[in-house]
Design a protein around this motif. Structure first.
Motif, PDB file in Angstrom:
ATOM      1  N   GLY A   9       0.820  -1.204   0.000  1.00  0.00           N
ATOM      2  CA  GLY A   9       0.000   0.000   0.000  1.00  0.00           C
ATOM      3  C   GLY A   9       0.859   1.261   0.000  1.00  0.00           C
ATOM      4  O   GLY A   9       2.013   1.235   0.432  1.00  0.00           O
ATOM      5  N   SER A  10       0.270   2.348  -0.481  1.00  0.00           N
ATOM      6  CA  SER A  10       0.970   3.638  -0.479  1.00  0.00           C
ATOM      7  C   SER A  10       0.737   4.356   0.844  1.00  0.00           C
ATOM      8  O   SER A  10      -0.396   4.430   1.326  1.00  0.00           O
ATOM      9  N   ASP A  11       1.788   4.879   1.444  1.00  0.00           N
ATOM     10  CA  ASP A  11       1.688   5.740   2.638  1.00  0.00           C
ATOM     11  C   ASP A  11       1.996   7.156   2.191  1.00  0.00           C
ATOM     12  O   ASP A  11       3.160   7.483   1.917  1.00  0.00           O
ATOM     13  N   ALA A  16       6.218   4.597   5.579  1.00  0.00           N
ATOM     14  CA  ALA A  16       5.951   3.144   5.569  1.00  0.00           C
ATOM     15  C   ALA A  16       5.543   2.735   4.145  1.00  0.00           C
ATOM     16  O   ALA A  16       5.706   3.506   3.200  1.00  0.00           O
ATOM     17  N   GLY A  17       5.020   1.503   4.027  1.00  0.00           N
ATOM     18  CA  GLY A  17       4.458   1.047   2.745  1.00  0.00           C
ATOM     19  C   GLY A  17       5.431   1.127   1.582  1.00  0.00           C
ATOM     20  O   GLY A  17       6.651   1.021   1.744  1.00  0.00           O
ATOM     21  N   THR A  40      -3.360   4.797   0.951  1.00  0.00           N
ATOM     22  CA  THR A  40      -3.817   5.288   2.250  1.00  0.00           C
ATOM     23  C   THR A  40      -3.560   6.791   2.323  1.00  0.00           C
ATOM     24  O   THR A  40      -2.547   7.277   1.825  1.00  0.00           O
ATOM     25  N   GLN A  42      -2.449   9.019   4.825  1.00  0.00           N
ATOM     26  CA  GLN A  42      -1.776   8.697   6.084  1.00  0.00           C
ATOM     27  C   GLN A  42      -0.698   9.722   6.370  1.00  0.00           C
ATOM     28  O   GLN A  42      -0.059  10.258   5.460  1.00  0.00           O
ATOM     29  N   MET A  78       1.055  -4.362   2.832  1.00  0.00           N
ATOM     30  CA  MET A  78      -0.392  -4.240   3.048  1.00  0.00           C
ATOM     31  C   MET A  78      -1.153  -4.814   1.846  1.00  0.00           C
ATOM     32  O   MET A  78      -0.994  -4.349   0.726  1.00  0.00           O
ATOM     33  N   VAL A 105       1.313  -7.577   7.116  1.00  0.00           N
ATOM     34  CA  VAL A 105       0.833  -6.307   7.698  1.00  0.00           C
ATOM     35  C   VAL A 105      -0.654  -6.419   8.043  1.00  0.00           C
ATOM     36  O   VAL A 105      -1.471  -6.784   7.197  1.00  0.00           O
ATOM     37  N   ALA A 108      -1.955  -0.727  11.574  1.00  0.00           N
ATOM     38  CA  ALA A 108      -0.973   0.364  11.623  1.00  0.00           C
ATOM     39  C   ALA A 108      -0.758   0.775  13.084  1.00  0.00           C
ATOM     40  O   ALA A 108      -1.566   0.449  13.955  1.00  0.00           O
ATOM     41  N   LEU A 114      -5.272  -2.557   8.377  1.00  0.00           N
ATOM     42  CA  LEU A 114      -4.739  -2.573   7.013  1.00  0.00           C
ATOM     43  C   LEU A 114      -5.015  -3.912   6.343  1.00  0.00           C
ATOM     44  O   LEU A 114      -4.642  -4.131   5.207  1.00  0.00           O
ATOM     45  N   HIS A 207       7.712   4.808  12.902  1.00  0.00           N
ATOM     46  CA  HIS A 207       6.728   4.559  11.843  1.00  0.00           C
ATOM     47  C   HIS A 207       7.423   3.882  10.657  1.00  0.00           C
ATOM     48  O   HIS A 207       8.410   4.410  10.139  1.00  0.00           O
ATOM     49  N   GLY A 208       6.932   2.722  10.270  1.00  0.00           N
ATOM     50  CA  GLY A 208       7.486   2.054   9.083  1.00  0.00           C
ATOM     51  C   GLY A 208       8.667   1.142   9.360  1.00  0.00           C
ATOM     52  O   GLY A 208       9.314   0.670   8.417  1.00  0.00           O
ATOM     53  N   CYS A 211       8.082  -2.364   7.681  1.00  0.00           N
ATOM     54  CA  CYS A 211       8.177  -2.326   6.210  1.00  0.00           C
ATOM     55  C   CYS A 211       9.644  -2.231   5.787  1.00  0.00           C
ATOM     56  O   CYS A 211      10.103  -2.955   4.887  1.00  0.00           O
TER      57      CYS A 211
END
Ligand SMILES: Nc1ncnc2c1ncn2[C@@H]1O[C@H](COP(=O)(O)OP(=O)(O)OP(=O)(O)O)[C@@H](O)[C@H]1O
Ligand SMILES: Cc1ncc(CO)c(N)n1
Length: 272
Positions: A9-11, A16-17, A40, A42, A78, A105, A108, A114, A207-208, A211
């Protein structure tokens, strides 16, 4: 040039992601490619909205890479729904890519889901048996194995259960461990257990981490490392990235993806 693909997924916040994965691939001098499963909205404060892609869009992106470029390793992040997991699993089987890393994943840091609850079955039945490496954190390992994980022995038992599902190498990450001074990751390859321990860093800026860690393992497998070496580099990379964390946003900030490379260059300069 070695190649790595992330299916994730895109953050929008960039920590992340897909964004963390591509930054990490680049840092390790691997050509990065991406298949988006969801977008997302986010930031460091949390996930504000999730927009899954259609299964057709996911399949077409993977086919575009499979029919032309190929890859030396692939990771999933994700995946959001059972139908996306089934589509990704079918495509991975079709192209027979060898180095498949599954980061399962689920939730979050702020608590947003997610992965839909009903997708867990597909994850276990269709995707995990295709994985060379799976990298759950403790809550994810608990969901996948239906057990509570508190002690080191619990982690070993969970790793064995994941091995029985068909994953060849299991890394249970220690970020959510109750140990306040250390973070220990456990690797099981079906025969031996290995631990990777580092000093726990007291920071909000994580965060992340998951990933980024699994992206390092993916890039290293693409470069020809074995699983043990790949996890070792993953641990060093994430430790540097958390230690040199970035103060960005008002919540849980991202890690510093270039810290590992910066340290390597400083060491090389000092030695020359
Ligand atoms: N505070 C910390 N200090 C040192 N290492 C940490 C810390 N938190 C996490 N790690 C390391 O970071 C890696 C990722 O672990 P973690 O359990 O946080 O993953 P995660 O929960 O999937 O992350 P996220 O969901 O934020 O992407 C592991 O190698 C773990 O040991
Ligand atoms: C898009 C995305 N993937 C994974 C995670 C887990 O860190 C996240 N927060 N966002």
């Amino acid at each position: 040039m070695k190649k790595a693909l992330t299916i994730a997924g895109s953050d929008s916040g960039g920590g992340a992601g897909i964004q963390a994965d591509l930054k990490t691939f680049q840092e390790l001098e691997v050509y990065g490619m991406s298949v988006l499963t969801a977008i997302t909205a986010q930031n460091t404060l949390g996930v504000h909205a999730v927009y899954p892609m259609t299964v057709e869009a996911v399949a077409k992106q993977i086919e575009a890479i499979g029919q032309d470029i190929g890859t030396d390793a692939v990771k999933t992040g994700m995946l959001f729904s059972a139908e996306i997991i089934e589509t990704v699993s079918e495509q991975l089987e079709k192209y027979q890519w060898e180095n498949v890393v599954v980061d399962p994943v689920m939730i979050a840091k702020g608590g947003a889901s997610l992965l839909q609850q009903e997708a867990i079955f597909s994850m276990k039945r269709s995707l995990l048996p295709l994985a060379k490496v799976v990298t759950p954190n403790i809550p994810e390992a608990e969901v996948l194995t239906d057990m509570v994980i508190r002690t080191y022995e619990d982690k070993k038992e969970a790793a064995k259960r994941l091995y029985d599902i068909g994953v060849k190498n299991i890394v249970i990450k220690g970020g959510h461990d109750e140990n306040e001074s250390e973070s220990t990751d456990l690797l099981f390859d079906g025969a031996e257990f290995y631990t990777f321990t580092s000093k726990r860093i007291q920071t909000m800026n994580t965060h992340g981490t998951g990933c980024t860690f699994s992206a390092v393992i993916t890039a290293e497998l693409a470069r020809g490392s074995n699983v043990y070496q790949a996890v070792l580099t993953g641990k060093d990379f994430i430790q540097a990235a958390i230690e040199d964390g970035l103060v960005i946003g008002q919540g849980n900030g991202p890690t510093n993806h270039w810290a590992y490379r910066k340290r390597k260059y400083i060491k090389e300069l000092a030695g020359s």
